[in-house]
Design an enzyme around this catalytic site. Sequence first.
Site, PDB file in Angstrom:
ATOM      1  N   GLY A 129     -35.840 -52.764   4.795  1.00 41.80           N
ATOM      2  CA  GLY A 129     -35.039 -53.185   6.651  1.00 41.80           C
ATOM      3  C   GLY A 129     -36.628 -52.898   7.767  1.00 41.80           C
ATOM      4  CB  ILE A 133     -35.207 -47.331   9.381  1.00 41.67           C
ATOM      5  CG1 ILE A 133     -34.798 -47.624  10.579  1.00 41.67           C
ATOM      6  CG2 ILE A 133     -36.043 -46.276   9.320  1.00 41.67           C
ATOM      7  CD1 ILE A 133     -32.867 -46.835  10.906  1.00 41.67           C
ATOM      8  CD  GLU A 162     -39.819 -48.759  13.535  1.00 48.86           C
ATOM      9  OE1 GLU A 162     -40.426 -50.077  13.747  1.00 48.86           O
ATOM     10  OE2 GLU A 162     -39.548 -48.034  13.450  1.00 48.86           O
ATOM     11  CG  HIS A 189     -63.277 -66.494  25.356  1.00 49.12           C
ATOM     12  ND1 HIS A 189     -62.975 -66.889  24.095  1.00 49.12           N
ATOM     13  CD2 HIS A 189     -64.734 -66.486  25.401  1.00 49.12           C
ATOM     14  CE1 HIS A 189     -64.002 -66.868  23.977  1.00 49.12           C
ATOM     15  NE2 HIS A 189     -65.292 -66.674  24.339  1.00 49.12           N
TER      16      HIS A 189
HETATM   17  C1  LIG Z   1     -35.227 -44.291  13.141  1.00 50.96           C
HETATM   18  C2  LIG Z   1     -35.151 -44.627  14.566  1.00 50.96           C
HETATM   19  C3  LIG Z   1     -35.275 -45.571  15.380  1.00 50.96           C
HETATM   20  C4  LIG Z   1     -35.914 -46.427  16.150  1.00 50.96           C
HETATM   21  N1  LIG Z   1     -36.857 -47.270  16.781  1.00 50.96           N
HETATM   22  C5  LIG Z   1     -36.369 -47.748  17.396  1.00 50.96           C
HETATM   23  C6  LIG Z   1     -37.606 -48.412  18.656  1.00 50.96           C
HETATM   24  O1  LIG Z   1     -38.135 -48.296  18.636  1.00 50.96           O
HETATM   25  N2  LIG Z   1     -36.830 -49.138  19.581  1.00 50.96           N
HETATM   26  C7  LIG Z   1     -35.273 -49.312  19.703  1.00 50.96           C
HETATM   27  O2  LIG Z   1     -35.430 -49.735  20.993  1.00 50.96           O
HETATM   28  N3  LIG Z   1     -34.345 -49.174  18.993  1.00 50.96           N
HETATM   29  C8  LIG Z   1     -34.729 -47.947  18.309  1.00 50.96           C
HETATM   30  N4  LIG Z   1     -33.797 -47.332  17.445  1.00 50.96           N
HETATM   31  C9  LIG Z   1     -32.176 -47.476  17.591  1.00 50.96           C
HETATM   32  C10 LIG Z   1     -32.041 -46.416  19.203  1.00 50.96           C
HETATM   33  O3  LIG Z   1     -32.592 -45.266  19.108  1.00 50.96           O
HETATM   34  C11 LIG Z   1     -30.977 -47.067  18.963  1.00 50.96           C
HETATM   35  O4  LIG Z   1     -30.312 -48.318  19.581  1.00 50.96           O
HETATM   36  C12 LIG Z   1     -30.301 -46.202  20.174  1.00 50.96           C
HETATM   37  O5  LIG Z   1     -30.274 -44.415  20.173  1.00 50.96           O
HETATM   38  C13 LIG Z   1     -28.265 -45.859  20.202  1.00 50.96           C
HETATM   39  O6  LIG Z   1     -28.052 -45.665  21.799  1.00 50.96           O
HETATM   40  P1  LIG Z   1     -25.975 -45.257  21.517  1.00 50.96           P
HETATM   41  O7  LIG Z   1     -26.388 -44.535  23.045  1.00 50.96           O
HETATM   42  O8  LIG Z   1     -25.619 -46.320  21.224  1.00 50.96           O
HETATM   43  O9  LIG Z   1     -25.769 -43.981  20.556  1.00 50.96           O
HETATM   44  P2  LIG Z   1     -26.798 -42.310  20.296  1.00 50.96           P
HETATM   45  O10 LIG Z   1     -27.451 -42.186  21.298  1.00 50.96           O
HETATM   46  O11 LIG Z   1     -26.663 -41.770  18.894  1.00 50.96           O
HETATM   47  O12 LIG Z   1     -25.320 -41.404  21.476  1.00 50.96           O
HETATM   48  C14 LIG Z   1     -24.147 -41.395  20.232  1.00 50.96           C
HETATM   49  C15 LIG Z   1     -23.528 -40.029  21.080  1.00 50.96           C
HETATM   50  O13 LIG Z   1     -22.314 -40.362  20.736  1.00 50.96           O
HETATM   51  C16 LIG Z   1     -21.494 -39.033  19.794  1.00 50.96           C
HETATM   52  N5  LIG Z   1     -20.457 -38.577  19.618  1.00 50.96           N
HETATM   53  C17 LIG Z   1     -20.212 -39.312  18.914  1.00 50.96           C
HETATM   54  N6  LIG Z   1     -18.933 -40.012  18.634  1.00 50.96           N
HETATM   55  C18 LIG Z   1     -18.498 -38.756  19.167  1.00 50.96           C
HETATM   56  C19 LIG Z   1     -16.911 -38.610  19.492  1.00 50.96           C
HETATM   57  N7  LIG Z   1     -15.979 -39.292  18.588  1.00 50.96           N
HETATM   58  N8  LIG Z   1     -16.949 -37.693  20.008  1.00 50.96           N
HETATM   59  C20 LIG Z   1     -17.930 -36.950  21.146  1.00 50.96           C
HETATM   60  N9  LIG Z   1     -19.308 -37.785  20.870  1.00 50.96           N
HETATM   61  C21 LIG Z   1     -19.403 -38.143  20.217  1.00 50.96           C
HETATM   62  C22 LIG Z   1     -23.096 -38.887  19.177  1.00 50.96           C
HETATM   63  O14 LIG Z   1     -23.140 -37.654  19.003  1.00 50.96           O
HETATM   64  C23 LIG Z   1     -24.405 -39.439  20.080  1.00 50.96           C
HETATM   65  O15 LIG Z   1     -24.656 -38.070  20.757  1.00 50.96           O
HETATM   66  C24 LIG Z   1     -34.598 -46.826  16.204  1.00 50.96           C
HETATM   67  C25 LIG Z   1     -33.493 -45.931  15.385  1.00 50.96           C
HETATM   68  C26 LIG Z   1     -33.332 -44.898  14.116  1.00 50.96           C
HETATM   69  C27 LIG Z   1     -32.853 -44.751  14.103  1.00 50.96           C
HETATM   70  N1  LIG Z   2     -38.748 -50.656  15.926  1.00 44.43           N
HETATM   71  C1  LIG Z   2     -36.926 -50.670  16.515  1.00 44.43           C
HETATM   72  O1  LIG Z   2     -36.595 -51.343  17.922  1.00 44.43           O
HETATM   73  C2  LIG Z   2     -36.320 -50.695  15.346  1.00 44.43           C
HETATM   74  C3  LIG Z   2     -36.985 -49.315  14.697  1.00 44.43           C
HETATM   75  C4  LIG Z   2     -35.932 -48.629  13.755  1.00 44.43           C
HETATM   76  C5  LIG Z   2     -34.541 -48.748  14.145  1.00 44.43           C
HETATM   77  N2  LIG Z   2     -34.027 -50.236  15.012  1.00 44.43           N
HETATM   78  C6  LIG Z   2     -32.432 -50.215  14.705  1.00 44.43           C
HETATM   79  O2  LIG Z   2     -32.333 -49.130  13.949  1.00 44.43           O
HETATM   80  C7  LIG Z   2     -31.270 -50.529  13.366  1.00 44.43           C
HETATM   81  C8  LIG Z   2     -31.157 -49.785  11.686  1.00 44.43           C
HETATM   82  O3  LIG Z   2     -32.226 -49.996  11.004  1.00 44.43           O
HETATM   83  P1  LIG Z   2     -31.927 -49.819   9.292  1.00 44.43           P
HETATM   84  O4  LIG Z   2     -33.783 -50.806   8.696  1.00 44.43           O
HETATM   85  O5  LIG Z   2     -31.305 -48.901   9.218  1.00 44.43           O
HETATM   86  O6  LIG Z   2     -31.350 -51.501   9.478  1.00 44.43           O
HETATM   87  P2  LIG Z   2     -31.497 -52.654   8.633  1.00 44.43           P
HETATM   88  O7  LIG Z   2     -30.485 -53.610   8.620  1.00 44.43           O
HETATM   89  O8  LIG Z   2     -32.469 -53.046   9.478  1.00 44.43           O
HETATM   90  O9  LIG Z   2     -32.092 -52.716   6.915  1.00 44.43           O
HETATM   91  C9  LIG Z   2     -31.111 -52.215   6.062  1.00 44.43           C
HETATM   92  C10 LIG Z   2     -32.373 -52.797   4.530  1.00 44.43           C
HETATM   93  O10 LIG Z   2     -31.105 -51.511   3.979  1.00 44.43           O
HETATM   94  C11 LIG Z   2     -30.481 -52.683   2.444  1.00 44.43           C
HETATM   95  N3  LIG Z   2     -29.278 -52.415   2.415  1.00 44.43           N
HETATM   96  C12 LIG Z   2     -27.892 -52.685   3.042  1.00 44.43           C
HETATM   97  N4  LIG Z   2     -26.893 -51.734   2.275  1.00 44.43           N
HETATM   98  C13 LIG Z   2     -27.244 -51.302   0.992  1.00 44.43           C
HETATM   99  C14 LIG Z   2     -27.476 -50.982  -0.089  1.00 44.43           C
HETATM  100  N5  LIG Z   2     -25.944 -50.938   0.094  1.00 44.43           N
HETATM  101  N6  LIG Z   2     -28.074 -50.860  -0.939  1.00 44.43           N
HETATM  102  C15 LIG Z   2     -29.006 -51.217  -0.841  1.00 44.43           C
HETATM  103  N7  LIG Z   2     -29.837 -51.706   0.204  1.00 44.43           N
HETATM  104  C16 LIG Z   2     -28.783 -51.824   0.709  1.00 44.43           C
HETATM  105  C17 LIG Z   2     -30.635 -53.726   3.444  1.00 44.43           C
HETATM  106  O11 LIG Z   2     -30.884 -55.047   2.533  1.00 44.43           O
HETATM  107  C18 LIG Z   2     -32.253 -53.868   4.409  1.00 44.43           C
HETATM  108  O12 LIG Z   2     -33.270 -54.177   3.731  1.00 44.43           O
HETATM  109  C19 LIG Z   2     -32.211 -51.785  13.313  1.00 44.43           C
HETATM  110  O13 LIG Z   2     -31.267 -52.677  13.211  1.00 44.43           O
HETATM  111  C20 LIG Z   2     -33.124 -51.541  13.862  1.00 44.43           C
HETATM  112  O14 LIG Z   2     -31.349 -52.547  15.264  1.00 44.43           O
HETATM  113  C21 LIG Z   2     -35.101 -50.517  15.885  1.00 44.43           C
END
Ligand SMILES: Cc1cc2nc3c(=O)[nH]c(=O)nc-3n(C[C@H](O)[C@H](O)[C@H](O)COP(=O)(O)OP(=O)(O)OC[C@H]3O[C@@H](n4cnc5c(N)ncnc54)[C@H](O)[C@@H]3O)c2cc1C
Ligand SMILES: NC(=O)c1ccc[n+]([C@@H]2O[C@H](COP(=O)([O-])OP(=O)(O)OC[C@H]3O[C@@H](n4cnc5c(N)ncnc54)[C@H](O)[C@@H]3O)[C@@H](O)[C@H]2O)c1
Length: 459
Positions: free
Chosen positions: A175, A177, A180, A439
Amino acid sequence: MYDLIIIGAGTAGINAYKQAVRDTQNILIINDGPWDTTCARVGCMPSKVLISTANRLHDAKTANAVGLDIELNADTSKVMSHVRQLRDRFTAATLKDVENWPAKHKVSGKAHFVDANTIEVNGQSYQARSFILAVGSTPNYDQQWKKQLGDRLITTDQIFELPQLPERIAVIGSGVIAIELAQALHRLGVQVSIFARSKKVGSLSSPQLQGLAQHILTKELDIRFETLPYQVQRKDQQVQLSFKDAQNKPQDLLVDYLLVATGRHSLLESLKLYQIDSRFKDIKDLPIDSKTKQLGQLPIFVAGDAYTNTPIQHEAAHEGKKLVDNCLNYPQIQAVKTLTPLAIVFCSPEMASVGRNYQQLKQDKTDFVTGFVSFEKQGRALVLGKNQGAVEIYVDRQSEKILGAELFVHQAEHFAHLLNWMITEQVTLTDCLDKPFYHPTMEEGLRTALKHARHQLHP
Ligand SMILES: Cc1cc2nc3c(=O)[nH]c(=O)nc-3n(C[C@H](O)[C@H](O)[C@H](O)COP(=O)(O)OP(=O)(O)OC[C@H]3O[C@@H](n4cnc5c(N)ncnc54)[C@H](O)[C@@H]3O)c2cc1C
Ligand SMILES: NC(=O)c1ccc[n+]([C@@H]2O[C@H](COP(=O)([O-])OP(=O)(O)OC[C@H]3O[C@@H](n4cnc5c(N)ncnc54)[C@H](O)[C@@H]3O)[C@@H](O)[C@H]2O)c1
């Protein structure tokens, strides 16, 4: 009783707080763990730093495409400290912001509900007239595998902490992550093996672009589609994966780490919502309105990754901000899912999806034409040595308005914004084609796709 309690101080919660504090001081924000957001600490930002460094190295190593021959090597301990240094700069900016908020507005700890108006944190109760649940999500992984592999099984919560990159890594998932990070690691010299349970890579729903992405990415990366390990074992400081190859023969693979990128699950489960209503036991089946993000008929709203089909940063920020009105003006509520969809995957070539994607249009039986352009022979793409990939633009047959697009091309991030803004402004094909196209630019490729669509509408 507070006017509003926000649970979670990630992107959604922080944006909600900043909006709410303009209208009321009678608010509380509660956060478990660091106050610096998933995006800045272990998400968008460190991943993009790693990808950017990897792409620089790749461009230099493949500079023969533009008539150069460069010899280079990467010291991955320097790369990883660069990732952390820049990451720390981003997290520090967020923390500085939070430090300036009044102490009486902030509580650190894990919250859970006691009833519809009461939550408990660190043994203390707090009551509010409304709530925003912005608790985000956390990586999925197999608990049994974690037990067997210990610190050799990593997710995005750990990978940016590695002092240097390992020699070999296996990635589970294909997927967003997975693709990338796997490509970035590969470009930094790590031997990467990707195990994918399906035959899909990244996010593209168009069969033609998905096929093209598989073709191009498998030329660079070792992706085993429809193959998962049936056994993982720790062997000293390494991991042995057992799987069946394409001929169905058992194979073993020894790697230094297993990176699991198999999606993320919501932290709503930590909130014990069933104490409000026993019907809220199964968090996958919560009655949350997809547009207003309201939980049942309660003054409780869910923002960001905690419950969404668009787990991306700008959607989380937008929802957090907009939901404040629903809380403070309750029971007057409105839709907060108002943005034209925009999603970008920072692999290379980049993938992007804008507006309605191919699969959605087909499912809705929309009458549309597809304007297609390949960038293999596009002038500017050839000049840049980036002549790969293609774009599809979907145009409504009746209104001739642009409905959506899918992209798999160098710097799709910029095209995706242009197209998104055009869709938001409800621009027609003729309006688009009347705009200037400099262009030689990659944008001329978009014009080719638009003309291809026009030709189908007006042969
Ligand atoms: C590796 C990776 C790469 C990504 N790259 C991109 C990207 O390039 N572009 C993009 O648009 N998005 C990207 N994303 C997705 C993006 O990071 C998320 O959509 C965004 O961070 C979500 O924000 P949020 O506020 O919903 O959650 P979060 O930022 O996770 O905040 C949730 C907070 O709630 C706290 N919390 C949880 N449970 C409780 C509780 N019971 N009580 C009190 N606090 C609690 C957590 O500890 C945390 O601090 C990426 C995500 C990952 C993992
Ligand atoms: N560039 C960005 O904006 C960016 C970058 C990273 C993450 N994100 C956000 O974070 C979210 C999560 O990313 P992600 O890559 O974890 O999710 P995803 O849904 O993109 O990919 C999940 C992958 O795990 C596989 N999978 C799921 N369950 C499985 C299992 N039990 N066994 C084996 N394979 C399994 C799926 O087939 C898929 O390939 C994304 O949907 C995206 O919105 C965004």
